[in-house]
Write a protein that holds these residues in place. Structure first.
Motif, PDB file in Angstrom:
ATOM      1  N   LEU A 110       0.850  -1.190   0.000  1.00 25.16           N
ATOM      2  CA  LEU A 110       0.000   0.000   0.000  1.00 25.16           C
ATOM      3  C   LEU A 110       0.882   1.235   0.000  1.00 25.16           C
ATOM      4  N   TYR A 111       0.248   2.384  -0.240  1.00 22.74           N
ATOM      5  CA  TYR A 111       0.962   3.657  -0.296  1.00 22.74           C
ATOM      6  C   TYR A 111       0.272   4.645   0.630  1.00 22.74           C
ATOM      7  N   PHE A 112       1.044   5.266   1.515  1.00 15.17           N
ATOM      8  CA  PHE A 112       0.481   6.186   2.490  1.00 15.17           C
ATOM      9  C   PHE A 112       0.256   7.578   1.903  1.00 15.17           C
ATOM     10  N   VAL A 113      -0.744   8.246   2.435  1.00 12.53           N
ATOM     11  CA  VAL A 113      -0.977   9.661   2.176  1.00 12.53           C
ATOM     12  C   VAL A 113      -0.556  10.393   3.441  1.00 12.53           C
ATOM     13  N   SER A 114       0.372  11.332   3.331  1.00 11.07           N
ATOM     14  CA  SER A 114       0.960  11.968   4.511  1.00 11.07           C
ATOM     15  C   SER A 114       1.018  13.479   4.346  1.00 11.07           C
ATOM     16  N   LYS A 115       1.073  14.185   5.454  1.00 11.06           N
ATOM     17  CA  LYS A 115       1.249  15.634   5.415  1.00 11.06           C
ATOM     18  C   LYS A 115       2.616  15.966   4.831  1.00 11.06           C
ATOM     19  N   ALA A 116       2.687  17.087   4.138  1.00 10.48           N
ATOM     20  CA  ALA A 116       3.874  17.440   3.364  1.00 10.48           C
ATOM     21  C   ALA A 116       5.130  17.576   4.232  1.00 10.48           C
ATOM     22  N   GLU A 117       4.973  17.981   5.486  1.00 13.49           N
ATOM     23  CA  GLU A 117       6.138  18.197   6.347  1.00 13.49           C
ATOM     24  C   GLU A 117       6.972  16.933   6.525  1.00 13.49           C
ATOM     25  N   VAL A 118       6.320  15.773   6.450  1.00 13.06           N
ATOM     26  CA  VAL A 118       7.022  14.512   6.678  1.00 13.06           C
ATOM     27  C   VAL A 118       8.138  14.317   5.655  1.00 13.06           C
ATOM     28  N   ALA A 119       7.967  14.841   4.454  1.00  8.81           N
ATOM     29  CA  ALA A 119       8.978  14.677   3.406  1.00  8.81           C
ATOM     30  C   ALA A 119      10.325  15.270   3.814  1.00  8.81           C
ATOM     31  N   ASP A 120      10.326  16.243   4.744  1.00  8.35           N
ATOM     32  CA  ASP A 120      11.563  16.907   5.168  1.00  8.35           C
ATOM     33  C   ASP A 120      12.131  16.343   6.465  1.00  8.35           C
ATOM     34  N   TRP A 121      11.467  15.357   7.058  1.00  5.38           N
ATOM     35  CA  TRP A 121      11.987  14.783   8.291  1.00  5.38           C
ATOM     36  C   TRP A 121      13.202  13.910   7.987  1.00  5.38           C
ATOM     37  N   GLN A 209       3.810  -1.297  31.456  1.00  2.00           N
ATOM     38  CA  GLN A 209       3.761   0.048  30.908  1.00  2.00           C
ATOM     39  C   GLN A 209       2.322   0.574  30.867  1.00  2.00           C
ATOM     40  N   PRO A 210       2.126   1.907  30.835  1.00  2.00           N
ATOM     41  CA  PRO A 210       0.776   2.472  30.775  1.00  2.00           C
ATOM     42  C   PRO A 210       0.100   2.141  29.446  1.00  2.00           C
ATOM     43  N   PRO A 211      -1.244   2.170  29.388  1.00  3.73           N
ATOM     44  CA  PRO A 211      -1.974   1.794  28.166  1.00  3.73           C
ATOM     45  C   PRO A 211      -1.597   2.622  26.942  1.00  3.73           C
ATOM     46  N   GLU A 212      -1.200   3.887  27.151  1.00  3.40           N
ATOM     47  CA  GLU A 212      -0.883   4.760  26.015  1.00  3.40           C
ATOM     48  C   GLU A 212       0.589   4.680  25.610  1.00  3.40           C
ATOM     49  N   PHE A 213       1.289   3.642  26.025  1.00  2.00           N
ATOM     50  CA  PHE A 213       2.728   3.520  25.820  1.00  2.00           C
ATOM     51  C   PHE A 213       3.143   3.731  24.366  1.00  2.00           C
ATOM     52  N   TYR A 214       2.403   3.203  23.420  1.00  7.49           N
ATOM     53  CA  TYR A 214       2.780   3.303  22.012  1.00  7.49           C
ATOM     54  C   TYR A 214       2.250   4.570  21.334  1.00  7.49           C
ATOM     55  N   GLY A 215       1.419   5.325  22.008  1.00  3.84           N
ATOM     56  CA  GLY A 215       0.886   6.541  21.423  1.00  3.84           C
ATOM     57  C   GLY A 215       1.958   7.607  21.245  1.00  3.84           C
ATOM     58  N   TRP A 216       1.863   8.338  20.148  1.00  2.00           N
ATOM     59  CA  TRP A 216       2.844   9.394  19.819  1.00  2.00           C
ATOM     60  C   TRP A 216       2.076  10.551  19.198  1.00  2.00           C
ATOM     61  N   TRP A 217       2.022  11.687  19.890  1.00  2.00           N
ATOM     62  CA  TRP A 217       1.158  12.764  19.416  1.00  2.00           C
ATOM     63  C   TRP A 217       1.758  14.132  19.729  1.00  2.00           C
ATOM     64  N   GLY A 218       1.119  15.161  19.151  1.00  7.31           N
ATOM     65  CA  GLY A 218       1.543  16.536  19.409  1.00  7.31           C
ATOM     66  C   GLY A 218       3.000  16.768  19.040  1.00  7.31           C
ATOM     67  N   ASP A 219       3.754  17.375  19.952  1.00  6.98           N
ATOM     68  CA  ASP A 219       5.163  17.663  19.716  1.00  6.98           C
ATOM     69  C   ASP A 219       6.075  16.669  20.433  1.00  6.98           C
ATOM     70  N   MET A 220       5.555  15.490  20.726  1.00 12.51           N
ATOM     71  CA  MET A 220       6.366  14.461  21.370  1.00 12.51           C
ATOM     72  C   MET A 220       7.584  14.150  20.496  1.00 12.51           C
ATOM     73  N   GLU A 221       8.752  14.073  21.099  1.00 12.70           N
ATOM     74  CA  GLU A 221       9.982  13.854  20.336  1.00 12.70           C
ATOM     75  C   GLU A 221      10.019  12.434  19.779  1.00 12.70           C
ATOM     76  N   PHE A 222      10.271  12.333  18.470  1.00 14.64           N
ATOM     77  CA  PHE A 222      10.333  11.014  17.838  1.00 14.64           C
ATOM     78  C   PHE A 222      11.472  10.182  18.408  1.00 14.64           C
ATOM     79  N   GLY A 223      12.679  10.776  18.503  1.00 14.67           N
ATOM     80  CA  GLY A 223      13.824  10.019  18.973  1.00 14.67           C
ATOM     81  C   GLY A 223      13.625   9.443  20.361  1.00 14.67           C
ATOM     82  N   LEU A 224      13.091  10.252  21.269  1.00 12.61           N
ATOM     83  CA  LEU A 224      12.874   9.786  22.638  1.00 12.61           C
ATOM     84  C   LEU A 224      11.819   8.686  22.679  1.00 12.61           C
ATOM     85  N   HIS A 225      10.748   8.862  21.882  1.00 15.56           N
ATOM     86  CA  HIS A 225       9.707   7.838  21.865  1.00 15.56           C
ATOM     87  C   HIS A 225      10.244   6.529  21.289  1.00 15.56           C
ATOM     88  N   LEU A 226      11.053   6.613  20.248  1.00 11.86           N
ATOM     89  CA  LEU A 226      11.672   5.417  19.681  1.00 11.86           C
ATOM     90  C   LEU A 226      12.495   4.686  20.734  1.00 11.86           C
TER      91      LEU A 226
END
Length: 272
Positions: A110-121, A209-226
């Motif tokens: 499949l192919y994802f549809v994503s917000k344009a900002e992701v292309a620069d990450w 771990q808490p139920p929301e352990f895998y959730g990633w939202w808002g300005d949560m840092e990707f590196g830290l969550h990884l």
């Protein structure tokens, strides 16, 4: 941005030495798998592009294999219910985490549809472009051009997937679906043959771990969550439920179609 983007993040204790050892043992194999797979995919595309153009008959299978391995290395036991549709159209799913990309790609091409900002990450943007992601801007002035791009990919036989919530959550709820992208399916020459397949993604956190352990939202840092995900002592789980496809022609407009898809994806989870 929705109100959910400002929701408080869960508190996490500092990394222990055991956490650091688990991260070290998992992050190198994950990087080798993902970027090694990227090199293989780009090599295959050198041959695939002139022979098959936009249809990509082989390279998405490489992405699927890499993502299945990545899900396992991230400490998740993956399983699915139902089957991914094989008719023309798109899939829509709830959005809880960057992990959704691996989890959903593991199910099939499949192919994802994503917000344009992701292309620069860094890193993620390269992977997204290489795997054929469709990038869109949240700008009303660009809506017509983006719809044309969307329609073009569908006409090429691509199975697209987008997240109609417009943002990610903790995975324990489903936000109201935005209806803009559903309009692409109501063009005269596509409506009769297109379908939307709702897909529910449900994460189960590791036992300590808490139920929301895998959730990633808002300005949560990707590196830290990884690093948090890779440091988990116990394995978690994710289930992908493929619901019955919804024929576009069975609905009067995009709002009715979006609402039906939202109800199917939500199941027994709350809304906001």
């Amino acid at each position: 941005m929705s109100g959910w983007d400002n929701a408080p993040y869960p508190d996490h204790p500092p990394f222990t030495w055991g956490d650091r050892l688990r991260i070290a043992a998992r992050i190198l194999p994950l990087a080798l798998l993902v970027f090694g797979g990227l090199i293989l995919l780009l090599t295959v595309r050198l041959v695939e592009r002139p022979l098959s153009g936009a249809s990509r008959p082989v390279s998405p299978r490489i992405t699927q294999g890499v993502c299945r391995g990545a899900v396992w290395l991230c400490g998740l036991d993956w399983r699915s219910e139902g089957r991914m549709m094989d008719r023309p159209g798109a899939l829509v799913a709830n959005h809880a985490s960057w992990l959704d990309i691996f989890v959903l790609n593991a199910a099939g091409p499949l192919y994802f549809v994503s917000k344009a900002e992701v292309a620069d990450w860094p890193g993620i943007g390269w992977l997204a472009r290489a795997t054929g992601t469709v990038f869109i801007r949240r700008d009303r002035r660009a809506a017509a051009a983006q719809r044309d791009t969307f329609v073009g990919r569908l006409r090429n036989g691509h199975r697209l997937l987008f997240f109609p919530e417009g943002t990610s959550t903790d995975g324990r709820r489903v936000l109201p679906f935005k209806t803009t992208l559903f309009a692409a399916f109501f063009t005269d020459d596509m409506k009769a043959r297109m379908a939307i397949q709702p897909v529910s993604v449900r994460y189960s956190a590791p036992e300590d771990q808490p139920p929301e352990f895998y959730g990633w939202w808002g300005d949560m840092e990707f590196g830290l969550h990884l690093l948090r995900v890779l440091s988990a002592r116990h394995r978690g789980a994710v289930r992908v439920d493929f619901h019955a496809p919804l024929g576009v022609a069975d609905f009067p407009d995009r709002k009715a179609l979006a609402r039906a898809a939202e109800v199917a994806v939500r199941g027994d989870r709350p809304s906001e």
